[in-house]
Design a protein around this motif. Sequence first.
Motif, PDB file in Angstrom:
ATOM      1  N   PRO A 138      94.395  26.048  72.163  1.00 49.33           N
ATOM      2  CA  PRO A 138      93.339  25.048  71.991  1.00 49.33           C
ATOM      3  C   PRO A 138      92.491  24.798  73.244  1.00 49.33           C
ATOM      4  O   PRO A 138      91.425  24.211  73.154  1.00 49.33           O
ATOM      5  CB  PRO A 138      94.102  23.779  71.605  1.00 49.33           C
ATOM      6  N   ARG A 139      92.929  25.242  74.390  1.00 48.92           N
ATOM      7  CA  ARG A 139      92.181  25.029  75.636  1.00 48.92           C
ATOM      8  C   ARG A 139      91.420  26.276  76.082  1.00 48.92           C
ATOM      9  O   ARG A 139      90.854  26.319  77.162  1.00 48.92           O
ATOM     10  CB  ARG A 139      93.115  24.557  76.740  1.00 48.92           C
ATOM     11  N   ILE A 140      91.387  27.296  75.238  1.00 46.05           N
ATOM     12  CA  ILE A 140      90.725  28.551  75.595  1.00 46.05           C
ATOM     13  C   ILE A 140      89.218  28.319  75.800  1.00 46.05           C
ATOM     14  O   ILE A 140      88.603  27.519  75.099  1.00 46.05           O
ATOM     15  CB  ILE A 140      90.975  29.635  74.516  1.00 46.05           C
ATOM     16  N   SER A 141      88.662  29.018  76.761  1.00 52.93           N
ATOM     17  CA  SER A 141      87.224  28.881  77.052  1.00 52.93           C
ATOM     18  C   SER A 141      86.415  29.877  76.228  1.00 52.93           C
ATOM     19  O   SER A 141      86.945  30.879  75.729  1.00 52.93           O
ATOM     20  CB  SER A 141      86.975  29.144  78.538  1.00 52.93           C
ATOM     21  N   ARG A 142      85.132  29.597  76.113  1.00 54.39           N
ATOM     22  CA  ARG A 142      84.230  30.541  75.430  1.00 54.39           C
ATOM     23  C   ARG A 142      84.250  31.889  76.138  1.00 54.39           C
ATOM     24  O   ARG A 142      84.203  32.940  75.503  1.00 54.39           O
ATOM     25  CB  ARG A 142      82.804  29.988  75.389  1.00 54.39           C
ATOM     26  N   LYS A 143      84.314  31.851  77.452  1.00 57.16           N
ATOM     27  CA  LYS A 143      84.335  33.084  78.240  1.00 57.16           C
ATOM     28  C   LYS A 143      85.553  33.937  77.886  1.00 57.16           C
ATOM     29  O   LYS A 143      85.449  35.154  77.715  1.00 57.16           O
ATOM     30  CB  LYS A 143      84.333  32.732  79.729  1.00 57.16           C
ATOM     31  N   LYS A 144      86.714  33.310  77.754  1.00 59.22           N
ATOM     32  CA  LYS A 144      87.929  34.053  77.418  1.00 59.22           C
ATOM     33  C   LYS A 144      87.889  34.567  75.984  1.00 59.22           C
ATOM     34  O   LYS A 144      88.352  35.667  75.701  1.00 59.22           O
ATOM     35  CB  LYS A 144      89.166  33.191  77.646  1.00 59.22           C
ATOM     36  N   ILE A 145      87.322  33.772  75.073  1.00 56.38           N
ATOM     37  CA  ILE A 145      87.174  34.236  73.684  1.00 56.38           C
ATOM     38  C   ILE A 145      86.261  35.457  73.659  1.00 56.38           C
ATOM     39  O   ILE A 145      86.559  36.455  73.000  1.00 56.38           O
ATOM     40  CB  ILE A 145      86.610  33.119  72.777  1.00 56.38           C
ATOM     41  N   ALA A 146      85.153  35.376  74.393  1.00 56.13           N
ATOM     42  CA  ALA A 146      84.206  36.492  74.450  1.00 56.13           C
ATOM     43  C   ALA A 146      84.885  37.762  74.965  1.00 56.13           C
ATOM     44  O   ALA A 146      84.703  38.845  74.404  1.00 56.13           O
ATOM     45  CB  ALA A 146      83.015  36.126  75.327  1.00 56.13           C
ATOM     46  N   ALA A 147      85.674  37.625  76.018  1.00 60.83           N
ATOM     47  CA  ALA A 147      86.367  38.784  76.579  1.00 60.83           C
ATOM     48  C   ALA A 147      87.387  39.344  75.582  1.00 60.83           C
ATOM     49  O   ALA A 147      87.480  40.562  75.399  1.00 60.83           O
ATOM     50  CB  ALA A 147      87.058  38.399  77.882  1.00 60.83           C
ATOM     51  N   GLU A 148      88.114  38.476  74.939  1.00 60.40           N
ATOM     52  CA  GLU A 148      89.138  38.886  73.975  1.00 60.40           C
ATOM     53  C   GLU A 148      88.532  39.650  72.785  1.00 60.40           C
ATOM     54  O   GLU A 148      89.098  40.625  72.310  1.00 60.40           O
ATOM     55  CB  GLU A 148      89.891  37.649  73.480  1.00 60.40           C
ATOM     56  N   LEU A 149      87.373  39.194  72.332  1.00 58.93           N
ATOM     57  CA  LEU A 149      86.745  39.791  71.156  1.00 58.93           C
ATOM     58  C   LEU A 149      85.668  40.825  71.506  1.00 58.93           C
ATOM     59  O   LEU A 149      85.065  41.408  70.612  1.00 58.93           O
ATOM     60  CB  LEU A 149      86.134  38.694  70.274  1.00 58.93           C
ATOM     61  N   ALA A 150      85.439  41.014  72.798  1.00 65.78           N
ATOM     62  CA  ALA A 150      84.425  41.970  73.280  1.00 65.78           C
ATOM     63  C   ALA A 150      83.041  41.653  72.711  1.00 65.78           C
ATOM     64  O   ALA A 150      82.328  42.535  72.221  1.00 65.78           O
ATOM     65  CB  ALA A 150      84.835  43.405  72.983  1.00 65.78           C
ATOM     66  N   ILE A 151      82.676  40.366  72.774  1.00 66.65           N
ATOM     67  CA  ILE A 151      81.344  39.914  72.364  1.00 66.65           C
ATOM     68  C   ILE A 151      80.803  39.014  73.466  1.00 66.65           C
ATOM     69  O   ILE A 151      81.545  38.625  74.374  1.00 66.65           O
ATOM     70  CB  ILE A 151      81.361  39.163  71.005  1.00 66.65           C
ATOM     71  N   ASN A 152      79.517  38.661  73.408  1.00 66.00           N
ATOM     72  CA  ASN A 152      78.983  37.802  74.465  1.00 66.00           C
ATOM     73  C   ASN A 152      79.224  36.329  74.139  1.00 66.00           C
ATOM     74  O   ASN A 152      79.541  35.968  73.004  1.00 66.00           O
ATOM     75  CB  ASN A 152      77.508  38.100  74.757  1.00 66.00           C
ATOM     76  N   GLU A 153      79.096  35.492  75.169  1.00 69.68           N
ATOM     77  CA  GLU A 153      79.394  34.067  75.016  1.00 69.68           C
ATOM     78  C   GLU A 153      78.469  33.367  74.031  1.00 69.68           C
ATOM     79  O   GLU A 153      78.879  32.431  73.351  1.00 69.68           O
ATOM     80  CB  GLU A 153      79.352  33.363  76.374  1.00 69.68           C
ATOM     81  N   SER A 154      77.219  33.821  73.937  1.00 69.86           N
ATOM     82  CA  SER A 154      76.309  33.186  72.981  1.00 69.86           C
ATOM     83  C   SER A 154      76.756  33.459  71.545  1.00 69.86           C
ATOM     84  O   SER A 154      76.615  32.607  70.665  1.00 69.86           O
ATOM     85  CB  SER A 154      74.865  33.639  73.200  1.00 69.86           C
ATOM     86  N   ALA A 155      77.338  34.624  71.304  1.00 72.66           N
ATOM     87  CA  ALA A 155      77.879  34.929  69.977  1.00 72.66           C
ATOM     88  C   ALA A 155      79.086  34.043  69.687  1.00 72.66           C
ATOM     89  O   ALA A 155      79.249  33.538  68.577  1.00 72.66           O
ATOM     90  CB  ALA A 155      78.257  36.398  69.873  1.00 72.66           C
ATOM     91  N   VAL A 156      79.921  33.829  70.691  1.00 73.03           N
ATOM     92  CA  VAL A 156      81.069  32.936  70.532  1.00 73.03           C
ATOM     93  C   VAL A 156      80.572  31.543  70.157  1.00 73.03           C
ATOM     94  O   VAL A 156      81.089  30.920  69.225  1.00 73.03           O
ATOM     95  CB  VAL A 156      81.925  32.876  71.820  1.00 73.03           C
ATOM     96  N   GLN A 157      79.545  31.058  70.858  1.00 72.75           N
ATOM     97  CA  GLN A 157      79.014  29.727  70.577  1.00 72.75           C
ATOM     98  C   GLN A 157      78.493  29.635  69.141  1.00 72.75           C
ATOM     99  O   GLN A 157      78.692  28.635  68.466  1.00 72.75           O
ATOM    100  CB  GLN A 157      77.911  29.356  71.565  1.00 72.75           C
ATOM    101  N   LYS A 158      77.861  30.690  68.675  1.00 68.47           N
ATOM    102  CA  LYS A 158      77.351  30.727  67.300  1.00 68.47           C
ATOM    103  C   LYS A 158      78.492  30.580  66.300  1.00 68.47           C
ATOM    104  O   LYS A 158      78.409  29.809  65.344  1.00 68.47           O
ATOM    105  CB  LYS A 158      76.605  32.033  67.059  1.00 68.47           C
TER     106      LYS A 158
END
Length: 86
Positions: A38-58
């Motif tokens: 639950p404390r994961i950052s957008r940056k870490k999600i982006a890295a994990e899924l190999a997508i950019n942070e703006s896509a994570v935010q979407k």
Amino acid sequence: PVTIGVPVGGQIGGLISEKLRELTPRQREVLTLLKSNPRISRKKIAAELAINESAVQKHINGLKQNGIIKRKGETKGRWIILSYYN
């Protein structure tokens, strides 16, 4: 079953299940990461899924708009899963 802290059935459970079925595969991946950390950052999600942070935010915005997640706190906050299909 649908869970919002406790299992929910009937008409409300059906409405929530419908929202969860409408998630995109990527939204499901983001939701899984948020549930596991639950404390994961957008940056870490982006890295994990190999997508950019703006896509994570979407994807996060879509989950919030569907009432599936919400953020508690700011920078040091955490994600709260309001509903999740088990």
